[in-house]
Design a protein around this motif. Structure first.
Motif, PDB file in Angstrom:
ATOM      1  N   LEU A 149       0.830  -1.202   0.000  1.00  0.00           N
ATOM      2  CA  LEU A 149       0.000   0.000   0.000  1.00  0.00           C
ATOM      3  C   LEU A 149       0.865   1.252   0.000  1.00  0.00           C
ATOM      4  N   ASP A 150       1.945   1.207   0.771  1.00  0.00           N
ATOM      5  CA  ASP A 150       2.870   2.339   0.824  1.00  0.00           C
ATOM      6  C   ASP A 150       3.478   2.598  -0.552  1.00  0.00           C
ATOM      7  N   ILE A 151       3.923   1.525  -1.217  1.00  0.00           N
ATOM      8  CA  ILE A 151       4.514   1.672  -2.549  1.00  0.00           C
ATOM      9  C   ILE A 151       3.468   2.160  -3.552  1.00  0.00           C
ATOM     10  N   GLU A 152       2.278   1.601  -3.467  1.00  0.00           N
ATOM     11  CA  GLU A 152       1.201   2.008  -4.383  1.00  0.00           C
ATOM     12  C   GLU A 152       0.903   3.499  -4.241  1.00  0.00           C
ATOM     13  N   THR A 153       0.861   3.984  -2.996  1.00  0.00           N
ATOM     14  CA  THR A 153       0.598   5.398  -2.755  1.00  0.00           C
ATOM     15  C   THR A 153       1.687   6.271  -3.373  1.00  0.00           C
ATOM     16  N   MET A 154       2.947   5.864  -3.192  1.00  0.00           N
ATOM     17  CA  MET A 154       4.057   6.622  -3.774  1.00  0.00           C
ATOM     18  C   MET A 154       3.972   6.663  -5.293  1.00  0.00           C
ATOM     19  N   VAL A 155       3.663   5.511  -5.889  1.00  0.00           N
ATOM     20  CA  VAL A 155       3.559   5.426  -7.346  1.00  0.00           C
ATOM     21  C   VAL A 155       2.477   6.374  -7.862  1.00  0.00           C
ATOM     22  N   GLN A 156       1.351   6.369  -7.192  1.00  0.00           N
ATOM     23  CA  GLN A 156       0.244   7.221  -7.614  1.00  0.00           C
ATOM     24  C   GLN A 156       0.534   8.700  -7.386  1.00  0.00           C
ATOM     25  N   GLU A 157       1.258   9.006  -6.318  1.00  0.00           N
ATOM     26  CA  GLU A 157       1.630  10.399  -6.056  1.00  0.00           C
ATOM     27  C   GLU A 157       2.526  10.957  -7.148  1.00  0.00           C
ATOM     28  N   LEU A 158       3.284  10.082  -7.797  1.00  0.00           N
ATOM     29  CA  LEU A 158       4.148  10.498  -8.899  1.00  0.00           C
ATOM     30  C   LEU A 158       3.371  10.639 -10.212  1.00  0.00           C
ATOM     31  N   GLY A 159       2.098  10.272 -10.189  1.00  0.00           N
ATOM     32  CA  GLY A 159       1.277  10.395 -11.386  1.00  0.00           C
ATOM     33  C   GLY A 159       1.180   9.140 -12.221  1.00  0.00           C
ATOM     34  N   HIS A 160       1.677   8.009 -11.699  1.00  0.00           N
ATOM     35  CA  HIS A 160       1.601   6.742 -12.428  1.00  0.00           C
ATOM     36  C   HIS A 160       0.335   5.976 -12.050  1.00  0.00           C
ATOM     37  N   ARG A 161       0.028   4.959 -12.849  1.00  0.00           N
ATOM     38  CA  ARG A 161      -1.142   4.112 -12.620  1.00  0.00           C
ATOM     39  C   ARG A 161      -0.677   2.722 -12.191  1.00  0.00           C
ATOM     40  N   VAL A 162      -1.313   2.162 -11.187  1.00  0.00           N
ATOM     41  CA  VAL A 162      -0.972   0.823 -10.713  1.00  0.00           C
ATOM     42  C   VAL A 162      -1.892  -0.190 -11.387  1.00  0.00           C
ATOM     43  N   THR A 163      -1.307  -1.125 -12.143  1.00  0.00           N
ATOM     44  CA  THR A 163      -2.114  -2.125 -12.843  1.00  0.00           C
ATOM     45  C   THR A 163      -2.558  -3.246 -11.910  1.00  0.00           C
ATOM     46  N   GLY A 164      -1.831  -3.428 -10.801  1.00  0.00           N
ATOM     47  CA  GLY A 164      -2.195  -4.471  -9.849  1.00  0.00           C
ATOM     48  C   GLY A 164      -1.061  -4.721  -8.866  1.00  0.00           C
ATOM     49  N   VAL A 165      -1.411  -5.413  -7.785  1.00  0.00           N
ATOM     50  CA  VAL A 165      -0.424  -5.810  -6.774  1.00  0.00           C
ATOM     51  C   VAL A 165      -0.424  -7.335  -6.700  1.00  0.00           C
ATOM     52  N   ALA A 166       0.703  -7.942  -7.009  1.00  0.00           N
ATOM     53  CA  ALA A 166       0.828  -9.404  -6.995  1.00  0.00           C
ATOM     54  C   ALA A 166       1.526  -9.847  -5.719  1.00  0.00           C
ATOM     55  N   ARG A 167       0.991 -10.897  -5.087  1.00  0.00           N
ATOM     56  CA  ARG A 167       1.586 -11.425  -3.858  1.00  0.00           C
ATOM     57  C   ARG A 167       2.415 -12.677  -4.129  1.00  0.00           C
ATOM     58  N   THR A 168       2.260 -13.254  -5.320  1.00  0.00           N
ATOM     59  CA  THR A 168       2.966 -14.487  -5.666  1.00  0.00           C
ATOM     60  C   THR A 168       3.492 -14.413  -7.104  1.00  0.00           C
ATOM     61  N   HIS A 169       4.383 -15.333  -7.429  1.00  0.00           N
ATOM     62  CA  HIS A 169       4.925 -15.464  -8.780  1.00  0.00           C
ATOM     63  C   HIS A 169       3.769 -15.621  -9.783  1.00  0.00           C
ATOM     64  N   LYS A 170       2.845 -16.519  -9.492  1.00  0.00           N
ATOM     65  CA  LYS A 170       1.728 -16.815 -10.408  1.00  0.00           C
ATOM     66  C   LYS A 170       0.875 -15.582 -10.647  1.00  0.00           C
ATOM     67  N   GLU A 171       0.571 -14.837  -9.588  1.00  0.00           N
ATOM     68  CA  GLU A 171      -0.253 -13.638  -9.731  1.00  0.00           C
ATOM     69  C   GLU A 171       0.455 -12.588 -10.585  1.00  0.00           C
ATOM     70  N   ALA A 172       1.762 -12.453 -10.411  1.00  0.00           N
ATOM     71  CA  ALA A 172       2.521 -11.466 -11.166  1.00  0.00           C
ATOM     72  C   ALA A 172       2.462 -11.746 -12.663  1.00  0.00           C
ATOM     73  N   VAL A 173       2.689 -13.002 -13.029  1.00  0.00           N
ATOM     74  CA  VAL A 173       2.657 -13.383 -14.448  1.00  0.00           C
ATOM     75  C   VAL A 173       1.260 -13.173 -15.028  1.00  0.00           C
ATOM     76  N   ALA A 174       0.226 -13.485 -14.245  1.00  0.00           N
ATOM     77  CA  ALA A 174      -1.152 -13.319 -14.717  1.00  0.00           C
ATOM     78  C   ALA A 174      -1.489 -11.846 -14.937  1.00  0.00           C
ATOM     79  N   LEU A 175      -1.020 -10.986 -14.044  1.00  0.00           N
ATOM     80  CA  LEU A 175      -1.305  -9.556 -14.173  1.00  0.00           C
ATOM     81  C   LEU A 175      -0.623  -8.964 -15.404  1.00  0.00           C
ATOM     82  N   VAL A 176       0.582  -9.431 -15.712  1.00  0.00           N
ATOM     83  CA  VAL A 176       1.278  -8.952 -16.907  1.00  0.00           C
ATOM     84  C   VAL A 176       0.551  -9.408 -18.162  1.00  0.00           C
ATOM     85  N   ALA A 177       0.036 -10.631 -18.132  1.00  0.00           N
ATOM     86  CA  ALA A 177      -0.711 -11.136 -19.284  1.00  0.00           C
ATOM     87  C   ALA A 177      -1.984 -10.327 -19.511  1.00  0.00           C
ATOM     88  N   ALA A 178      -2.598  -9.852 -18.413  1.00  0.00           N
ATOM     89  CA  ALA A 178      -3.841  -9.082 -18.526  1.00  0.00           C
ATOM     90  C   ALA A 178      -3.582  -7.659 -19.004  1.00  0.00           C
TER      91      ALA A 178
END
Length: 261
Positions: A149-178
């Motif tokens: 959440l802390d990282i997400e807030t910083m990213v958004q404060e810089l004007g970027h968009r968060v596509t998702g937060v992955a907690r595992t290897h599998k979730e990360a790969v799935a989010l990139v595919a989406a």
């Protein structure tokens, strides 16, 4: 104690700084090697009175700024490397030293051989420059909710968009595919015991994207073996360090893209 023994513990972090400053591992390492060669040739250039870490970084920046080092192999250098002076002004050097390397304001001033007031001005200028970076989509790979959440807030404060937060290897790969991100921020030890490093390596096999590792275990990445990450933040981190790394990663990735085009 010999100079080699004095500086050995600081070399992995100098290499991190060099890669972030230069934009590529090969270029950064070349400047580190040049620094070590200069020390071997003339040990008196090492200003021990400053403390070994400050003296090492100060010498590195002196050599980095020298015409002889910067012009070596001009024809073989990338777009970013050939225009290094324009792409990484003194303000960016100061910001990296302060926020990524963790030097105090007075230490940055000593390394850069600048008055403290002028160094503060350089840092202010860097902040304004970084705020002008273009927005992108960011994937966060982090298993601890509060840190994520802390990282997400910083990213958004810089004007970027968060596509998702992955907690595992599998979730990360799935989010990139989406949705393909323009930047990945990754921890290396994840909730289910999987590896953020493995996830990033799998992602990089399918797309080209800059990656910033944010980890409590930097020694697992700063091994001296290739490849090593150009952008690495150690936990617990300073918010400014993460923001600086984001801007640097996007800055060099954009320049590399223009060069390839």
């Amino acid at each position: 104690m010999s100079i080699a023994k004095e500086i050995a513990q600081h070399l992995p972090y100098l290499r991190r700084f060099a890669r972030a400053l230069c934009g590529t591992q090969a270029s950064g390492d070349a400047y580190v090697v040049a620094t070590l060669e200069a020390l071997v040739e003339d040990p008196t250039i090492f200003e021990r009175s400053l403390g070994e870490r400050i003296a090492l970084y100060r010498l590195f920046l002196k050599l980095w700024s020298s015409v002889g080092v910067n012009n070596e192999g001009e024809g073989d250098r990338s777009f970013a490397e050939r225009n290094l002076d324009a792409l990484t002004p003194r303000s960016r050097q100061a910001f990296l030293l302060r926020t990524v390397e963790g030097f105090s304001l007075s230490e940055v001033a000593s390394i850069m051989a600048e008055p403290v007031a002028d160094t503060a001005d350089l840092l202010d200028r860097a902040g304004r420059e970084i705020a002008e970076q273009m927005a992108t989509d960011v994937l966060i790979i982090e298993d601890e909710p509060i840190i994520a959440l802390d990282i997400e807030t910083m990213v958004q404060e810089l004007g970027h968009r968060v596509t998702g937060v992955a907690r595992t290897h599998k979730e990360a790969v799935a989010l990139v595919a989406a949705k393909r991100p323009g930047l990945v921020l990754a921890d290396i030890q994840l909730a289910d015991g999987s590896s953020g490093l493995d996830a990033v390596n799998e992602i990089l096999r399918s797309i080209s994207v800059p990656v910033i590792f944010i980890t409590a275990y930097p020694e697992r990445l700063l091994t001296g073996d290739r490849p090593e990450p150009a952008f690495l933040i150690t936990k617990p981190f300073q918010q400014d360090a993460v923001k600086a790394a984001i801007s640097q990663a996007l800055f060099f990735d954009r320049r590399a893209g223009k060069a390839a085009a």
